[in-house]
Design an enzyme around this catalytic site. Structure first.
Site, short mmCIF file in Angstrom:
data_model
loop_
_atom_site.label_atom_id
_atom_site.label_comp_id
_atom_site.label_asym_id
_atom_site.label_seq_id
_atom_site.Cartn_x
_atom_site.Cartn_y
_atom_site.Cartn_z
N HIS A 52 0.84 -1.20 0.00
CA HIS A 52 0.00 0.00 0.00
C HIS A 52 0.87 1.25 0.00
CE1 HIS A 52 -3.06 2.59 2.39
NE2 HIS A 52 -3.50 2.48 1.14
N GLU B 180 0.36 -0.71 -4.82
CA GLU B 180 -0.84 0.12 -4.97
C GLU B 180 -0.40 1.56 -4.75
OE1 GLU B 180 -4.27 2.49 -3.42
OE2 GLU B 180 -2.33 2.06 -2.47
N ASP C 159 -1.42 6.05 -5.70
CA ASP C 159 -2.50 7.02 -5.91
C ASP C 159 -2.05 8.10 -6.88
OD1 ASP C 159 -4.24 6.10 -3.46
OD2 ASP C 159 -2.20 6.39 -2.68
N HIS D 249 -1.49 10.57 -1.95
CA HIS D 249 -2.78 10.02 -1.53
C HIS D 249 -3.80 11.07 -1.13
CE1 HIS D 249 -5.70 8.47 1.42
NE2 HIS D 249 -5.79 7.45 0.56
N GLU E 176 -4.63 3.80 -8.38
CA GLU E 176 -5.88 4.41 -7.93
C GLU E 176 -5.96 5.85 -8.41
OE1 GLU E 176 -8.33 5.97 -4.03
OE2 GLU E 176 -6.72 4.51 -3.71
#
Length: 272
Positions: free
Chosen positions: A42, A71, A73, A86, A139
């Site tokens: 993450h 993962e 952002d 993020h 994301e």
């Protein structure tokens, strides 16, 4: 015809309508094998008290070296450059007021992440650093409601030589990919928003809680808060063939508790 039979028959259209709304993509699914059997770090393999804070180049390099997927952002700077960060606001990670989209790239890169020497990276720099070595879950953040971030992110990803998929809380991002890049695996992020006081009573969050916008986006996977594993719509989507990703696992105990409920796992604060 008995009353119970009539009641059952009357429910059939309701059940059919519900399944139409929440169903994932059922045909022409992209190849999911590059994403399975991998744990996803993450925001990179980060430690915000180190020289490898979240969503930084050092954190992503550490994840690659450890063999984890990543993962991350993506959102836009004021001058329209995709950057990897993020939060909407800069206070937590950079100690300054304002939102990412209120700063130019040059201004953002003058800021330090969590007091380290690391800076907010561009999406292009992150792709170059990872270089296709591990799978990516990208994301898209739509705090500013515009699909421009999808368009510009896609321009960078078109020539990327490595496995990646996209996800977002906002259905517009998935809708954009459904229309323009249907061959890319797309995921709907979700949680039981209706349980949270700040979201309660807001129609859009009720729809997202039960994945009732899936008819617009037909996601390939559902990324859901692991604490909400019992959500009916998430479970229905999994039964209908969608992958189910858990976010964010923060201990071995949490993983053991839900490992049979999900297919993919996004983690931080420990090593899988």
């Amino acid at each position: 015809m008995t009353k119970s039979v009539r009641t059952l028959l009357s429910l059939i259209p309701c059940i059919g309508g519900y399944l139409f709304l929440v169903a994932p993509r059922m045909t022409h699914r992209p190849d999911r094998t590059p994403f399975c059997g991998v744990f996803y770090a993450h925001r990179g393999l980060f430690d915000n008290h180190s020289d490898a804070p979240e969503n930084s180049i050092p954190a992503f390099r550490r994840a690659v070296e450890a063999g984890y997927g990543i993962e991350l952002d993506v959102q836009l700077s004021k001058d329209g450059i995709p950057v990897v960060f993020h939060d909407a606001g800069l206070k937590r990670m950079c100690g300054v007021d304002g939102n990412v989209w209120e700063y130019t790239l040059e201004e953002l890169q003058n800021l330090r992440l969590a007091g380290s020497a690391a800076r907010i990276p561009t999406f292009a720099d992150v792709l170059a650093a990872v270089d296709g070595k591990v799978p990516l879950i990208v994301e898209y953040k739509l705090d500013v409601v515009s699909t421009k971030v999808c368009e510009l992110g896609n321009e960078l990803l078109k020539d990327y030589r490595g496995p990646y998929c996209i996800e977002s809380f906002h259905p517009l991002a998935l809708r954009w990919y459904r229309r323009h890049r249907p061959e890319i695996m797309r995921g709907q992020l979700g949680m039981d928003f209706w349980k949270e006081k700040e979201y309660r009573g807001k129609t859009q969050y009720l729809l997202l809680s039960f994945l009732l916008t899936n008819f617009l986006t037909r996601p390939d996977f559902i990324a859901f808060n692991h604490t909400d594993a019992r959500n009916l719509s998430r479970r229905v989507c999994r039964r209908l063939g969608a992958l189910s990703a858990a976010w964010t696992i923060r201990s071995r105990k949490q993983y053991e508790h839900v490992k049979d409920e999900f297919d993919l796992f996004i983690f931080d604060s420990f090593r899988m």
